[in-house]
Scaffold this motif. Structure first.
Motif, mmCIF file in Angstrom:
data_model
loop_
_atom_site.group_PDB
_atom_site.id
_atom_site.type_symbol
_atom_site.label_atom_id
_atom_site.label_comp_id
_atom_site.label_asym_id
_atom_site.label_seq_id
_atom_site.Cartn_x
_atom_site.Cartn_y
_atom_site.Cartn_z
ATOM 1 N N LEU A 199 5.986 -0.269 -2.958
ATOM 2 C CA LEU A 199 5.886 0.655 -1.832
ATOM 3 C C LEU A 199 6.981 0.309 -0.833
ATOM 4 O O LEU A 199 6.927 -0.739 -0.191
ATOM 5 C CB LEU A 199 4.509 0.552 -1.145
ATOM 6 C CG LEU A 199 3.331 1.285 -1.784
ATOM 7 C CD1 LEU A 199 2.089 1.138 -0.915
ATOM 8 C CD2 LEU A 199 3.645 2.759 -2.018
ATOM 9 N N GLN B 163 -4.046 5.480 -8.295
ATOM 10 C CA GLN B 163 -2.793 5.059 -7.665
ATOM 11 C C GLN B 163 -2.047 6.241 -7.038
ATOM 12 O O GLN B 163 -0.860 6.147 -6.741
ATOM 13 C CB GLN B 163 -1.908 4.343 -8.691
ATOM 14 C CG GLN B 163 -2.549 3.065 -9.208
ATOM 15 C CD GLN B 163 -1.620 2.250 -10.094
ATOM 16 O OE1 GLN B 163 -0.412 2.422 -10.070
ATOM 17 N NE2 GLN B 163 -2.191 1.329 -10.870
ATOM 18 N N LYS C 29 -1.029 12.893 -1.318
ATOM 19 C CA LYS C 29 -0.525 11.662 -1.940
ATOM 20 C C LYS C 29 0.308 10.857 -0.952
ATOM 21 O O LYS C 29 0.088 9.653 -0.765
ATOM 22 C CB LYS C 29 0.309 11.998 -3.166
ATOM 23 C CG LYS C 29 1.183 10.847 -3.672
ATOM 24 C CD LYS C 29 2.271 11.326 -4.604
ATOM 25 C CE LYS C 29 3.343 10.260 -4.747
ATOM 26 N NZ LYS C 29 4.412 10.655 -5.672
ATOM 27 N N LEU D 283 -0.270 7.024 0.536
ATOM 28 C CA LEU D 283 0.670 5.936 0.264
ATOM 29 C C LEU D 283 1.291 5.409 1.550
ATOM 30 O O LEU D 283 1.504 4.196 1.698
ATOM 31 C CB LEU D 283 1.758 6.401 -0.700
ATOM 32 C CG LEU D 283 1.305 6.683 -2.142
ATOM 33 C CD1 LEU D 283 2.495 7.098 -2.998
ATOM 34 C CD2 LEU D 283 0.601 5.471 -2.758
ATOM 35 N N TYR E 52 1.097 1.679 3.022
ATOM 36 C CA TYR E 52 2.285 0.938 3.458
ATOM 37 C C TYR E 52 2.102 0.412 4.878
ATOM 38 O O TYR E 52 2.431 -0.747 5.172
ATOM 39 C CB TYR E 52 3.520 1.847 3.382
ATOM 40 C CG TYR E 52 4.792 1.140 3.798
ATOM 41 C CD1 TYR E 52 5.512 0.380 2.879
ATOM 42 C CD2 TYR E 52 5.256 1.209 5.109
ATOM 43 C CE1 TYR E 52 6.675 -0.283 3.255
ATOM 44 C CE2 TYR E 52 6.408 0.542 5.494
ATOM 45 C CZ TYR E 52 7.117 -0.204 4.568
ATOM 46 O OH TYR E 52 8.243 -0.876 4.949
ATOM 47 N N ARG F 29 7.031 3.787 -5.284
ATOM 48 C CA ARG F 29 6.075 4.889 -5.360
ATOM 49 C C ARG F 29 6.218 5.881 -4.219
ATOM 50 O O ARG F 29 5.699 7.001 -4.302
ATOM 51 C CB ARG F 29 4.651 4.329 -5.393
ATOM 52 C CG ARG F 29 4.261 3.639 -6.708
ATOM 53 C CD ARG F 29 4.287 4.590 -7.893
ATOM 54 N NE ARG F 29 3.736 5.882 -7.587
ATOM 55 C CZ ARG F 29 2.436 6.127 -7.358
ATOM 56 N NH1 ARG F 29 1.556 5.152 -7.448
ATOM 57 N NH2 ARG F 29 2.022 7.342 -7.085
ATOM 58 N N LEU F 30 6.922 5.526 -3.162
ATOM 59 C CA LEU F 30 7.185 6.487 -2.094
ATOM 60 C C LEU F 30 8.248 7.501 -2.512
ATOM 61 O O LEU F 30 8.450 8.510 -1.836
ATOM 62 C CB LEU F 30 7.629 5.762 -0.814
ATOM 63 C CG LEU F 30 6.592 4.839 -0.173
ATOM 64 C CD1 LEU F 30 7.173 4.159 1.055
ATOM 65 C CD2 LEU F 30 5.322 5.607 0.189
ATOM 66 N N ASP G 226 6.678 8.995 -9.192
ATOM 67 C CA ASP G 226 5.526 8.512 -9.954
ATOM 68 C C ASP G 226 5.902 7.904 -11.299
ATOM 69 O O ASP G 226 5.242 6.998 -11.779
ATOM 70 C CB ASP G 226 4.538 9.656 -10.201
ATOM 71 C CG ASP G 226 3.866 10.138 -8.922
ATOM 72 O OD1 ASP G 226 3.868 9.388 -7.932
ATOM 73 O OD2 ASP G 226 3.335 11.271 -8.921
#
Length: 312
Positions: A146, A219, A234, A238, A242, A277-278, A281
């Motif tokens: 992340l 996730q 999403k 996330l 973070y 992941r920011l 995917d």
């Protein structure tokens, strides 16, 4: 749900460093079969086989943990007799692999909390039956990052669940029991210091790790077979993670940390990130590059082991 009652005193480690399991039922058993690694305290001399073990390294993939064992041989200056080779000691079972290289066990744990939980129970009993002292456990793995450059290494300071809680729920006899997922801060700093000394061309940092029960929806991925949320949903989650201090996501750290804490074992989780992941995917990095990245946690742990053993 009430807050968990977190133990503050380790009762499982004796003054001489041996791990004393607080399960009274084991003493009433004629034989303790470690079924998933094909060992037993009756059919095997576990003290002779494993009594010198000081470090146990867990990783998901059987092939990766064999490769790690092979990497240990020259690094620890282990001499394997002519005509012999590394042996998967758990070859009588097809669930996990287990190699011993000097004072180090390299063992696979599969994918996810249930698989890791099984092998963790049996390795703790193995260490207990063998009379090992002052053993340190490591989980070496991969993860989604992340806000980090892919290939970065995260040393977990706290594992949290999908609700961002720092403990693991375990259902026992129809009741939810909560176990703290605290990890040893001193061990984290020792590892970070060694990483700084190596001056690698990638970042190694200490941060929180989110452990989920699922690779896709758990996730916040959009590319699973099912998805009932939007890209906006999403990203909101996330970014919340973070801002909570989470720097990577995987599927085993919560159980590993909770069980180390429960057993009174010094443990650390070190994972390389395969993507940010920011930003997406799916993992698109070439396999050859990922294989190189996957050695980064291993190299850090080997540096720690060599330092403790006085190997230059």
């Amino acid at each position: 749900m009430s807050e968990p009652k977190l133990p503050t005193v380790n009762k499982n480690v004796s003054k001489d460093g041996r791990l004393d399991i607080q399960n009274p039922h084991l003493t009433d058993m004629d034989e303790d079969v470690l079924y998933h690694i094909a060992l037993s305290n009756k059919t095997h001399d576990l003290k002779d086989m494993f009594g010198d073990v000081k470090f146990v390294c867990f990783g998901g993939s059987p092939n990766r943990m064999r490769a790690f064992a092979e990497y240990l041989v020259p690094e620890l200056k282990i001499k394997i007799p002519a005509g012999q080779t590394l042996c998967n000691i758990a070859h009588g079972s097809d669930r996990y692999v287990l190699y011993k290289v000097g004072p180090v066990i390299s063992v696979s744990h599969g994918m996810g909390i249930p698989s890791l939980s099984i092998i963790f129970h049996e390795i703790v009993k193995l260490v207990h039956h063998a009379g090992c002292r002052d053993v340190v456990f490591f989980r070496l793995g991969t993860s989604g990052g992340l806000g980090l450059e892919p290939g970065s290494v995260v040393i977990t300071d706290e594992a949290v669940d999908g609700l961002l809680r720092p403990y693991m729920d375990l259902v026992i006899l129809g009741k939810v029991v909560q176990h703290s997922s605290q990890l040893d801060p001193g061990l984290q700093q020792e590892l970070l210091s060694l990483a700084n000394l190596q001056k690698d061309n990638y970042q190694t940092l200490v941060g929180k790790t989110m452990c989920t029960l699922d690779f896709y929806e758990g996730q916040a991925r959009l590319d699973g077979a099912f998805c009932d949320y939007t890209q906006k949903d999403k990203m909101a989650f996330l970014n919340q993670a973070y801002n909570h201090g989470i720097r990577n996501i995987e599927m085993e750290s919560l159980c590993f940390a909770a069980y180390c804490h429960r057993a009174g074992i010094r443990g650390a989780v070190i994972c390389v990130t395969l993507l940010d992941r920011l930003k997406g995917d799916q993992i698109t990095t070439p396999h050859s590059v990922m294989e190189q990245w996957q050695t980064r946690p291993q190299k850090l742990v080997v540096a720690y082991i060599k330092q403790k053993l006085g190997i230059q």
